[in-house]
Design an enzyme around this catalytic site. Structure first.
Site, PDB file in Angstrom:
ATOM      1  N   PHE A 301      -6.810  59.738  50.916  1.00  0.00           N
ATOM      2  CA  PHE A 301      -8.133  60.211  51.868  1.00  0.00           C
ATOM      3  C   PHE A 301      -8.495  61.079  50.912  1.00  0.00           C
ATOM      4  CE2 PHE A 301     -11.245  62.658  53.793  1.00  0.00           C
ATOM      5  CZ  PHE A 301     -11.701  61.754  54.633  1.00  0.00           C
ATOM      6  N   GLU A 302      -9.770  60.963  50.017  1.00  0.00           N
ATOM      7  CA  GLU A 302     -10.009  62.165  49.429  1.00  0.00           C
ATOM      8  C   GLU A 302     -11.614  62.631  49.659  1.00  0.00           C
ATOM      9  OE1 GLU A 302      -8.653  62.842  45.820  1.00  0.00           O
ATOM     10  OE2 GLU A 302      -7.203  63.887  46.322  1.00  0.00           O
ATOM     11  N   ILE A 303     -12.562  63.875  49.883  1.00  0.00           N
ATOM     12  CA  ILE A 303     -13.552  63.412  49.235  1.00  0.00           C
ATOM     13  C   ILE A 303     -14.225  64.688  48.778  1.00  0.00           C
ATOM     14  CG2 ILE A 303     -16.211  63.901  50.659  1.00  0.00           C
ATOM     15  CD1 ILE A 303     -15.083  62.957  53.117  1.00  0.00           C
TER      16      ILE A 303
END
Ligand code: GDP
Ligand code: MN
Length: 410
Positions: A301-303
């Protein structure tokens, strides 16, 4: 007759007035919807652990205030269309990106269905799929069908997914066997090493991403539990964020025995590249003489900002690690590499903990306990305790939660 004329002219006036009013109302409608009373975003609850910046400091953005003002889908797809015509502040150049195999179609569809339902049907950011081989028609049809947004299917350039010439192939083969024997997760798979290296140093160099500034990394078979009622990319841009995460892990340190020594050597040789406000304190273990404590942002999960990864600091760091062969002779993961890079080159005020985005990857999950976030998960005792700020020494705490506490507290 005068009276009749008077009445009919009045009627005409009333009619004109009415139609003007209706027109005005129609024009104002999207605004009215936007102006619906904002529920205070649940992030506001956390002032004690992450205080909003003082109001006097006008130069710095205030992310908590931003969330209070911009939740409830204020920037819906309508606004997105408007910005395409040159109104508003412009839609960020952003995409949902996923490295995935053809065989993972089912899992990809699962992740897409949930993220579309919880968020992207309102914002319609494009999906970009990456693969080391061409996507099948089945894969394209299955995924395209799940979104109103555009989908793109890109092959990774050969040079981004193969052994560099400075790697000794037989030494790599020995390492595969060794990592397999000691049971380092997926360490015996050649493709896993390419994947970790691609996610560490190549995804942001893919030619197709040239015109993009922001990405949200999505894996097959993950879950998104909660409605997200604001544009996360605008959030990142407007608040000058570089990196967003929502879980931490303590990974198997046997996958990167030389990583910390090499990182320290890099830092010593490139002091000028380290951000003046960098804070690595939360990554150090005082009981082990200041060694790396193995805390990692869980990078599936990365933004984040693509331009951050493209920057001088990260490039120098990635090349330093890559030249030493750690992606092949060991099994450097993109999670620790990203974590250390972010920690060296980004001040903490530009790293955001998306604690409101409920998420699951395999056995790791995160469920925000504040119900106004509209989630389809049950917060566990651990989730509850985490939000109640149970002291660090509490035995109920997941060990990796201490990483987030250290991050927030430092
Ligand atoms: P884990 O989360 O560390 O267990 O690793 P995964 O097996 O989930 O891989 C991470 C991501 O890379 C997932 O999105 C996978 O679909 C993708 N991936 C891993 N290996 C390959 C590969 O050989 N080819 C492609 N196209 N994708 C891969
Ligand atoms: Mn995975």
């Amino acid at each position: 007759a005068r009276l009749r004329q008077y009445i009919s002219s009045r009627r005409r006036a009333v009619l004109i007035l009415l139609s003007v009013l209706t027109f005005a109302l129609l024009l104002a409608m999207p605004r009215c919807r936007n102006a619906a009373p904002a529920t205070v975003h649940d992030l506001a609850v956390y002032h004690p652990i992450r205080p909003a910046l003082p109001a006097t400091d006008k130069k710095r953005p205030d992310p908590i205030k931003w969330l209070e003002e911009n939740s409830n889908n204020r920037h819906s797809v309508v606004d997105g269309y408007m910005s395409n015509f040159g109104f508003g502040s412009g839609k960020p150049r952003a995409a949902l990106i996923s490295l995935v195999r053809n065989s993972e179609l089912e899992g990809m569809m699962q992740s897409m269905r949930q993220l579309e339902y919880r968020w992207n049907r309102k914002y319609r950011y494009p999906w970009i799929f990456f693969n080391d081989e061409p996507f099948t028609e089945d894969f394209k049809a299955g995924t395209r069908n799940l979104t109103a947004a555009k989908c793109y299917y890109e092959v990774v350039p050969r040079g981004h997914w193969s052994l560099p010439d400075w790697i000794d192939e037989s030494r790599f083969m020995n390492s595969l066997e060794y990592l397999g024997t000691i049971g380092v997760g997926k360490g015996w798979m050649v493709s896993y090493h390419h994947m970790c290296r691609w996610n560490s140093g190549f995804f942001y160099k893919h030619p197709f991403l040239k015109n993009y500034d922001w990405y949200w990394r999505v894996e097959p078979d993950v879950h998104y539990f909660c409605d997200i009622d604001y544009d996360v990319f605008r959030f990142m841009r407007d608040n000058n964020m570089k990196y967003g995460f929502n879980m931490n892990i303590l990974d198997d340190a046997r996958s990167f025995p030389s990583l910390w020594t090499r990182t320290r050597a890099f830092a010593a040789a490139h002091l000028g590249l380290i951000h003046p406000e960098a804070d690595l304190g939360w990554l150090l273990d005082p009981q082990a003489g200041g060694e790396y404590n193995n805390c990692q942002f869980f990078s599936n999960f990365e933004i984040g900002s693509l331009n951050f990864w493209r920057g001088e600091g990260n490039e120098a760091y990635f090349n330093w690690l890559d030249k030493a062969g750690g992606f092949y002779y060991e099994r450097f993961g993109d999670a620790p590499v990203h974590t250390l890079s972010v920690a060296m080159f980004v001040p903490k005020s530009e790293i955001w903990y998306f604690r409101d985005i409920g998420y699951q990857h395999d056995i790791n999950h995160h469920c925000p306990p504040h119900r106004e976030a509209k989630c389809s998960c049950q917060p566990t005792k651990m989730d509850e305790n985490f939000y109640k700020l149970v002291p660090l020494e509490s035995p109920q705490r997941k060990p990796a939660d201490t990483c987030i506490r250290q991050f927030l507290g430092g």
